[in-house]
Design a protein around this motif. Structure first.
Motif, short mmCIF file in Angstrom:
data_model
loop_
_atom_site.label_atom_id
_atom_site.label_comp_id
_atom_site.label_asym_id
_atom_site.label_seq_id
_atom_site.Cartn_x
_atom_site.Cartn_y
_atom_site.Cartn_z
N ALA A 183 0.80 -1.28 0.10
CA ALA A 183 -0.18 -0.05 0.12
C ALA A 183 0.70 1.33 0.06
O ALA A 183 0.75 2.24 -0.80
CB ALA A 183 -0.77 0.09 1.06
N ALA A 184 1.89 1.24 0.74
CA ALA A 184 2.77 2.37 1.01
C ALA A 184 3.50 2.58 -0.57
O ALA A 184 3.72 3.86 -0.83
CB ALA A 184 3.79 2.36 2.04
N TRP A 185 3.87 1.36 -1.03
CA TRP A 185 4.56 1.50 -2.49
C TRP A 185 3.72 2.25 -3.46
O TRP A 185 3.94 3.17 -4.03
CB TRP A 185 5.11 0.17 -2.57
CG TRP A 185 6.18 -0.04 -2.00
CD1 TRP A 185 7.38 0.46 -1.40
CD2 TRP A 185 6.97 -1.29 -1.88
NE1 TRP A 185 8.26 -0.11 -0.82
CE2 TRP A 185 8.12 -1.54 -0.65
CE3 TRP A 185 6.20 -2.66 -2.33
CZ2 TRP A 185 8.67 -2.74 -0.68
CZ3 TRP A 185 7.21 -3.94 -1.88
CH2 TRP A 185 8.25 -3.70 -0.98
N VAL A 186 2.43 1.87 -3.51
CA VAL A 186 1.53 2.18 -4.68
C VAL A 186 1.13 3.76 -4.25
O VAL A 186 1.11 4.43 -5.06
CB VAL A 186 0.08 1.30 -4.50
CG1 VAL A 186 -0.96 1.92 -5.22
CG2 VAL A 186 0.60 0.12 -4.63
N GLN A 187 1.02 4.09 -2.97
CA GLN A 187 0.88 5.54 -2.59
C GLN A 187 2.03 6.23 -3.17
O GLN A 187 1.84 7.59 -3.75
CB GLN A 187 0.39 5.53 -1.14
CG GLN A 187 0.08 7.06 -0.72
CD GLN A 187 -0.95 6.92 0.38
OE1 GLN A 187 -1.71 6.18 0.62
NE2 GLN A 187 -0.78 8.15 1.36
N LEU B 170 -1.54 7.32 -5.39
CA LEU B 170 -2.96 7.03 -5.03
C LEU B 170 -3.29 6.69 -3.62
O LEU B 170 -2.19 6.30 -3.01
CB LEU B 170 -3.40 5.79 -5.72
CG LEU B 170 -3.37 5.53 -7.21
CD1 LEU B 170 -3.74 4.44 -7.88
CD2 LEU B 170 -4.65 6.65 -7.93
N ALA B 171 -4.29 7.32 -3.13
CA ALA B 171 -4.30 7.15 -1.65
C ALA B 171 -5.25 5.84 -1.44
O ALA B 171 -6.27 5.60 -1.52
CB ALA B 171 -5.45 8.41 -1.27
N VAL B 172 -4.44 4.93 -0.93
CA VAL B 172 -4.77 3.55 -0.74
C VAL B 172 -5.68 3.55 0.73
O VAL B 172 -5.21 3.83 1.66
CB VAL B 172 -3.69 2.57 -0.83
CG1 VAL B 172 -4.12 1.13 -0.42
CG2 VAL B 172 -2.89 2.60 -2.06
N GLU B 173 -6.88 3.17 0.64
CA GLU B 173 -7.58 2.82 1.72
C GLU B 173 -7.65 1.40 2.29
O GLU B 173 -7.90 1.30 3.55
CB GLU B 173 -9.06 3.35 1.39
CG GLU B 173 -9.30 4.80 1.09
CD GLU B 173 -10.74 5.22 0.87
OE1 GLU B 173 -11.48 4.20 0.36
OE2 GLU B 173 -11.01 6.27 0.97
N HIS B 174 -7.43 0.60 1.32
CA HIS B 174 -7.40 -1.04 1.85
C HIS B 174 -6.44 -1.74 0.92
O HIS B 174 -6.51 -1.51 -0.07
CB HIS B 174 -8.73 -1.58 1.83
CG HIS B 174 -8.93 -2.80 2.09
ND1 HIS B 174 -8.76 -3.50 3.12
CD2 HIS B 174 -8.92 -4.07 1.01
CE1 HIS B 174 -8.85 -4.80 3.12
NE2 HIS B 174 -9.05 -5.10 1.82
N ALA C 63 -8.97 5.77 -2.58
CA ALA C 63 -9.72 7.17 -2.36
C ALA C 63 -10.93 7.09 -3.49
O ALA C 63 -10.23 7.37 -4.75
CB ALA C 63 -9.31 8.15 -2.14
N GLY C 64 -11.98 7.19 -3.40
CA GLY C 64 -13.08 7.43 -4.55
C GLY C 64 -13.52 5.96 -4.73
O GLY C 64 -14.79 5.92 -5.62
N GLY C 65 -13.11 4.92 -4.22
CA GLY C 65 -13.80 3.52 -4.21
C GLY C 65 -13.27 2.67 -5.57
O GLY C 65 -13.59 1.57 -5.71
N ALA C 66 -12.18 3.17 -6.37
CA ALA C 66 -11.85 2.53 -7.36
C ALA C 66 -10.92 1.27 -6.78
O ALA C 66 -10.26 1.55 -5.85
CB ALA C 66 -10.88 3.29 -8.33
N ARG C 67 -10.97 0.13 -7.49
CA ARG C 67 -10.32 -1.22 -7.10
C ARG C 67 -9.20 -1.56 -8.16
O ARG C 67 -9.34 -1.37 -9.35
CB ARG C 67 -11.33 -2.32 -6.74
CG ARG C 67 -12.18 -2.11 -5.97
CD ARG C 67 -13.39 -2.99 -5.84
NE ARG C 67 -13.10 -4.29 -5.62
CZ ARG C 67 -13.87 -5.47 -5.80
NH1 ARG C 67 -14.94 -5.42 -6.12
NH2 ARG C 67 -13.15 -6.68 -5.16
N HIS C 68 -8.18 -1.99 -7.73
CA HIS C 68 -7.22 -2.49 -8.25
C HIS C 68 -6.41 -3.75 -7.86
O HIS C 68 -6.69 -4.06 -6.75
CB HIS C 68 -6.05 -1.17 -8.44
CG HIS C 68 -6.37 0.14 -8.94
ND1 HIS C 68 -6.50 0.51 -10.18
CD2 HIS C 68 -6.76 1.48 -8.24
CE1 HIS C 68 -6.89 1.59 -10.44
NE2 HIS C 68 -7.04 2.26 -9.22
N VAL C 69 -5.43 -4.17 -8.60
CA VAL C 69 -5.03 -5.33 -8.42
C VAL C 69 -3.28 -4.89 -8.37
O VAL C 69 -2.79 -4.59 -9.37
CB VAL C 69 -5.04 -6.42 -9.17
CG1 VAL C 69 -4.01 -7.76 -8.77
CG2 VAL C 69 -6.53 -7.07 -8.68
#
Length: 359
Positions: free
Chosen positions: A31-35, A40-44, A61-67
């Motif tokens: 999550a930290a690397w992606v941010q 992107l603000a990672v919520e989960h 943030a905003g609800g978008a989902r990624h892998v």
């Protein structure tokens, strides 16, 4: 007596004999690397599974989902990520349903990160809704999507794949890894050497008549999801192109029946497999895909080659997965399994494909 207690540094705790082969990275680190690298603000973030690569589910943030995929150091060689992400962008531009990658904040397709075992690549992909195909019309939709993928990839001109799906890629590397398997019985190894030589001779004889495509490479039914469109129809979206490369149509088609033969075994009746296969093939043809008699005749060959490829992924990773992933008694049995698959009948004469998927 009253002196301060010394705090041990991580280097003090590390045995100099320790040689890491694979790191399972904590989700919070991903999550930290992606941010940091994607802005992107990672919520989960949660680990989905460890496999050929390590995959993490993210919601931003905003609800978008990624892998997020953290590529594993694979015994085959360097990462194929430049080809994979460029191919996905090409296919998406042609209107094919794929889970394309997301560029980093700096405009790159991926980032390189240092792990204890070595440098690994991290790439981010769009999440795909839906579920793996189950109903017969969903297998037809999967076949249709694969035909469109093959057609759209014909004019791909980006970075080439490092790993063509040829005889070496499907079976040659496997034989090399089997020869390195610790303590493998000489008779078992000799059986594999004889089998692989025979299959590669058969491939060489058939090759001039076979259709070539840019393969997805791992179309086993669990690398695509089927979703309902606004009109109520079903469409398939493919993801995980890490094993894509130039190869043979019969291989890309044969991975699906191999998957159900391998995963389900005796729990799947022959009629169930034949129904799925009939719809899958009919869907491929309904979307304009051309499958020749030579391609169909080669399916038993490529189902065996696929099994050898999959087996090779296990025996090539003994340092990571251990011998329990491919124990010697299991390896011995696979010779008989592949001998039975030589007699498979996957000819479309079992159903009427001219009018589309059977009902």
């Amino acid at each position: 007596m009253g002196g301060r207690k010394r705090t041990m540094a991580p280097s003090d705790l590390c045995d100099p004999e320790l040689v890491p082969t694979h790191t399972t990275v904590a989700a919070r680190s991903v999550a930290a690397w992606v941010q940091r690298h994607y802005g992107l603000a990672v919520e989960h973030c949660a680990l989905i599974r460890r496999g050929l690569n390590d995959n993490y589910a993210l919601r931003v943030a905003g609800g978008a989902r990624h892998v997020a995929r953290l590529y594993t150091l694979r015994p085959r060689g360097p990462f194929n990520v430049e080809f994979e992400t460029a191919l996905l962008a090409h296919l998406q531009g042609r209107g094919v349903g794929v889970a394309a990658s997301v560029d980093t904040a700096a405009g790159s397709s991926h980032v390189r990160l240092q792990c204890p075992e070595g440098e690994r690549a991290l790439a981010l992909f769009h999440h795909v809704d839906g579920a793996v195909p189950d109903a017969l019309d969903e297998f037809a939709a999967t076949g249709e999507a694969l035909a469109r993928l093959h057609a759209a990839a014909r004019d791909y001109a980006g970075p080439p794949s490092l790993y063509p799906l040829d005889g070496h890629g499907m079976a040659g590397r496997t034989l090399a890894w089997l020869r390195a398997y610790p303590g493998l019985d000489a008779r078992v190894l000799a059986s594999y050497e004889s089998l692989i030589d025979a299959l590669l001779d058969e491939l060489a004889a058939a090759e001039p008549m076979l259709t070539r495509v840019l393969c997805h490479g791992d179309t086993h039914g669990f690398n695509n999801h089927v979703v309902a469109d606004d009109a109520g129809g079903k469409r398939a979206v493919f993801f995980d192109f890490d094993d894509a490369g130039p190869g043979f149509l019969a291989y890309d088609l044969g991975v699906m029946p191999w998957s159900y033969l391998f995963r389900k075994g005796l729990r799947e009746t022959e009629d169930t497999l034949q129904e799925r296969w009939a719809h899958y093939l009919a869907g491929y043809r309904a979307a304009g895909g051309v499958v020749t008699d030579a391609d169909l005749a080669a399916l038993p060959l490529f189902i065996q080659l696929r099994h050898l490829w999959n087996l090779g992924e296990a025996v090539g990773r003994l340092h990571h997965w251990g011998t329990s992933a491919a124990p010697e008694d299991w390896l011995r049995k696979q010779i008989e399994v592949m001998a039975a698959w030589q007699k498979l009948d996957l000819h479309p004469a079992r159903t009427d494909t001219a009018a589309g998927p059977p009902v």
